[in-house]
Design an enzyme around this catalytic site. Structure first.
Site, PDB file in Angstrom:
ATOM      1  N   PHE A 113       8.790  -0.105  -5.334  1.00  0.00           N
ATOM      2  CA  PHE A 113       8.486   0.266  -6.713  1.00  0.00           C
ATOM      3  C   PHE A 113       9.503   1.301  -7.167  1.00  0.00           C
ATOM      4  O   PHE A 113       9.738   2.291  -6.469  1.00  0.00           O
ATOM      5  CB  PHE A 113       7.068   0.822  -6.812  1.00  0.00           C
ATOM      6  CG  PHE A 113       6.589   0.948  -8.222  1.00  0.00           C
ATOM      7  CD1 PHE A 113       6.400  -0.177  -9.001  1.00  0.00           C
ATOM      8  CD2 PHE A 113       6.337   2.188  -8.778  1.00  0.00           C
ATOM      9  CE1 PHE A 113       5.964  -0.075 -10.314  1.00  0.00           C
ATOM     10  CE2 PHE A 113       5.909   2.307 -10.093  1.00  0.00           C
ATOM     11  CZ  PHE A 113       5.723   1.172 -10.863  1.00  0.00           C
ATOM     12  N   ASP A 184       3.660   3.497   1.251  1.00  0.00           N
ATOM     13  CA  ASP A 184       2.998   3.489  -0.055  1.00  0.00           C
ATOM     14  C   ASP A 184       1.993   2.340  -0.045  1.00  0.00           C
ATOM     15  O   ASP A 184       2.370   1.172   0.102  1.00  0.00           O
ATOM     16  CB  ASP A 184       4.040   3.304  -1.161  1.00  0.00           C
ATOM     17  CG  ASP A 184       3.431   3.414  -2.554  1.00  0.00           C
ATOM     18  OD1 ASP A 184       2.230   3.156  -2.716  1.00  0.00           O
ATOM     19  OD2 ASP A 184       4.187   3.724  -3.498  1.00  0.00           O
ATOM     20  N   TYR A 209      -6.461   3.673  -8.974  1.00  0.00           N
ATOM     21  CA  TYR A 209      -6.825   3.004 -10.234  1.00  0.00           C
ATOM     22  C   TYR A 209      -6.593   1.507 -10.206  1.00  0.00           C
ATOM     23  O   TYR A 209      -6.967   0.806 -11.131  1.00  0.00           O
ATOM     24  CB  TYR A 209      -6.062   3.628 -11.414  1.00  0.00           C
ATOM     25  CG  TYR A 209      -4.554   3.668 -11.246  1.00  0.00           C
ATOM     26  CD1 TYR A 209      -3.764   2.557 -11.515  1.00  0.00           C
ATOM     27  CD2 TYR A 209      -3.927   4.833 -10.822  1.00  0.00           C
ATOM     28  CE1 TYR A 209      -2.386   2.607 -11.360  1.00  0.00           C
ATOM     29  CE2 TYR A 209      -2.558   4.894 -10.666  1.00  0.00           C
ATOM     30  CZ  TYR A 209      -1.790   3.780 -10.939  1.00  0.00           C
ATOM     31  OH  TYR A 209      -0.427   3.822 -10.781  1.00  0.00           O
ATOM     32  N   LYS A 210      -5.999   0.982  -9.143  1.00  0.00           N
ATOM     33  CA  LYS A 210      -5.776  -0.454  -9.046  1.00  0.00           C
ATOM     34  C   LYS A 210      -6.996  -1.110  -8.390  1.00  0.00           C
ATOM     35  O   LYS A 210      -8.059  -1.200  -8.993  1.00  0.00           O
ATOM     36  CB  LYS A 210      -4.489  -0.732  -8.265  1.00  0.00           C
ATOM     37  CG  LYS A 210      -3.213  -0.183  -8.908  1.00  0.00           C
ATOM     38  CD  LYS A 210      -1.993  -0.528  -8.084  1.00  0.00           C
ATOM     39  CE  LYS A 210      -0.736   0.202  -8.541  1.00  0.00           C
ATOM     40  NZ  LYS A 210      -0.278  -0.178  -9.879  1.00  0.00           N
ATOM     41  N   ARG A 355       2.292 -12.140 -12.714  1.00  0.00           N
ATOM     42  CA  ARG A 355       1.489 -11.650 -11.590  1.00  0.00           C
ATOM     43  C   ARG A 355       0.005 -11.871 -11.851  1.00  0.00           C
ATOM     44  O   ARG A 355      -0.488 -11.668 -12.961  1.00  0.00           O
ATOM     45  CB  ARG A 355       1.702 -10.148 -11.377  1.00  0.00           C
ATOM     46  CG  ARG A 355       3.074  -9.734 -10.972  1.00  0.00           C
ATOM     47  CD  ARG A 355       3.067  -8.302 -10.431  1.00  0.00           C
ATOM     48  NE  ARG A 355       2.290  -7.371 -11.253  1.00  0.00           N
ATOM     49  CZ  ARG A 355       2.061  -6.104 -10.921  1.00  0.00           C
ATOM     50  NH1 ARG A 355       2.528  -5.632  -9.774  1.00  0.00           N
ATOM     51  NH2 ARG A 355       1.364  -5.305 -11.707  1.00  0.00           N
TER      52      ARG A 355
END
Length: 396
Positions: A113, A184, A209-210, A355
């Site tokens: 990322f 990560d 939050y995912k 996605r």
């Protein structure tokens, strides 16, 4: 065995919406609003500043960290929540470099990322000349873990393709070469069982939050292995990481173990939302979750590939993928916007990737089939080929 029909009932899912974007932002648990309201009214409102003691606000970062720790295979007492993921990446990376002072290379991959790479670049600008951020293709990481590498900085699941690194093998390779590891887990925590302790990982970070459904802006977490917990030096020496925060010493003295990785004041209201979400996760068997996610993912892949020319970029081998399915198409952005307009929400990642998050807590075969059918129809009829679907929005 987890009953996913029951977990589905614990989320607010807007009527007419098929939500396959939990890998970016999880939906709202039904219990969250009441839990947050309770924190605001019954705790903050009724107790004012005394709530830090009477409502255990100060202890919650560690308590919530341990609840996440169960999902990521962490030893109790070695995970804490707070701040943002970027801050936690900075902390972990800086601490790892300090623990390996004779080496100067951070090794990452080109699929990482970008924010993680930005953090690494920014950190290196603060260090003496001679440090290097080295990036290689994801599949070439193992071959490039050499004797000059201080630390590897890897996101376990590629945010675009869903490709999954072999944490155990790469961590062993790093240790055999004298390097440390920072993992990560942004696309791992809540997607499948992680085994930090079993893999002997050194540091790990992630967001809530995912897949963990704690809401926009929810705090991040950091894990430090027991073997480093009393030696890791936090580059961001915040007052709540101090050994005695309320002694108000002018000089910093690192707290014990994972406490030293605390920085600023914990986000109390957001912690309430995380607490409500974790109540659901406390009932989830991670192996059952993984089995179900792979079944739904394979079903989606089969239907889409049988009827479109979209190119699968997610590995077919279940052991090599996370809990998302990604397809590539030159008009991927417009296709996704057309899909969202029909109530099927996924997302787009440049340059050409659609996605789809496969989240069994609230998705079933009906959702998967509906999403696939809508995607197939949009591609077959060129329904994406409208100017309104080609206008780029601020968030893709």
């Amino acid at each position: 065995m987890t009953d996913f029909t029951q977990t589905r009932q614990q989320f607010i899912l807007p009527e007419g919406v098929c939500y396959l974007d939990g890998n970016s932002l999880g939906p709202l648990p039904k219990a969250t609003s009441a839990r947050v309201a309770q924190t605001v009214s019954d705790e903050w409102g009724a107790h004012l500043i005394t709530a830090w003691n009477s409502c255990d606000w100060m202890a919650k970062p560690r308590a919530l960290g341990d609840r996440i720790g169960r999902l990521i295979g962490a030893e109790p007492g070695h995970t804490v929540i707070g701040d943002t993921l970027s801050i936690k990446v900075f902390q972990a990376l800086a601490a790892a470099l300090k623990l390996n002072p004779d080496r100067r290379v951070i090794l990452s991959d080109t699929g990482n990322f970008p924010s993680d790479l930005y953090i690494a670049e920014g950190l290196l600008k603060l260090l003496p000349v001679g440090y290097e951020l080295r990036t290689v293709a994801p599949e070439d990481v193992a071959a490039h873990i050499t004797e000059d590498v201080a630390v590897t900085l890897l996101t376990e699941v590629d945010y675009r393709t869903g490709r999954r690194h072999d944490m155990a093998a790469l961590t062993k390779r790093a240790h055999d070469c004298g390097a440390l590891t920072v993992w990560d887990l942004a696309h791992s925590a809540g997607a499948f069982a992680v085994d930090l302790a079993g893999c002997s990982a050194d540091f790990a970070v992630g967001c809530t939050y995912k897949y963990l459904n704690a809401g926009p802006g929810a705090p991040a977490f950091i894990y430090v292995s027991p073997r480093h917990a009393e030696r890791a030096e936090p580059a961001l020496a915040g007052w709540l990481g101090h050994k005695m925060p309320f002694a108000f010493d002018i000089d910093y003295k690192a707290g014990d173990g994972i406490d030293r990785m605390r920085v600023g004041t914990p986000p109390v209201i957001q912690m309430a939302a995380l607490e409500a979400a974790l109540d659901i996760w406390d009932t989830v068997d991670m192996q059952a979750l993984r089995t179900r996610a792979l079944e739904l993912g394979d079903r989606f892949i089969a239907r889409v590939e049988a009827a479109t020319d979209l190119v699968l970029v997610t590995p077919r081998d279940p052991s090599q993928r996370g809990s998302q399915v990604s397809f590539a198409h030159p008009e991927g952005y417009a296709i996704m916007q057309a899909l969202i307009a029909r109530g099927v929400i996924g997302d787009f990642r440049a340059p050409d990737i659609l996605r789809f998050g496969i989240t069994p807590l609230y998705l079933d075969e009906t959702d998967i089939d509906h999403a696939a059918d809508q995607l197939i129809d949009i591609v077959a009829t060129d329904a994406w080929d409208r100017e309104e679907f080609k206008q780029r929005k601020a968030v893709t």
